[in-house]
Design a protein around this motif. Structure first.
Motif: not given
Length: 68
Positions: A26-27, A30, A22-23
């Protein structure tokens, strides 16, 4: 190793892997919005989130109930 320890390790591992994924998503998302993906930042943030997930799991996991 006891059955409870094995269940805890499995549950904590699954949570950590999900958190890392998930990180990373998301990273990357972004970073793409900002025109460039810094893969070292993605890896660093993802690994840190996995470590924090395991440390948070020390407080307890609902998947591993008391008395099991």
């Amino acid at each position: 190793m006891t059955d409870k320890q094995i269940k805890w390790l499995k549950a904590a591992g699954i949570r950590a892997v999900k958190t890392v994924a998930q990180t990373a998503v998301a990273t990357i998302g972004t970073s793409v919005a900002m025109s460039t993906v810094d893969w070292r930042m993605v890896l660093s943030a993802s690994l840190l989130s996995g470590i924090l997930s395991v440390l948070t799991s020390v407080a307890g996991l609902p998947e591993v109930k008391e008395g099991e």
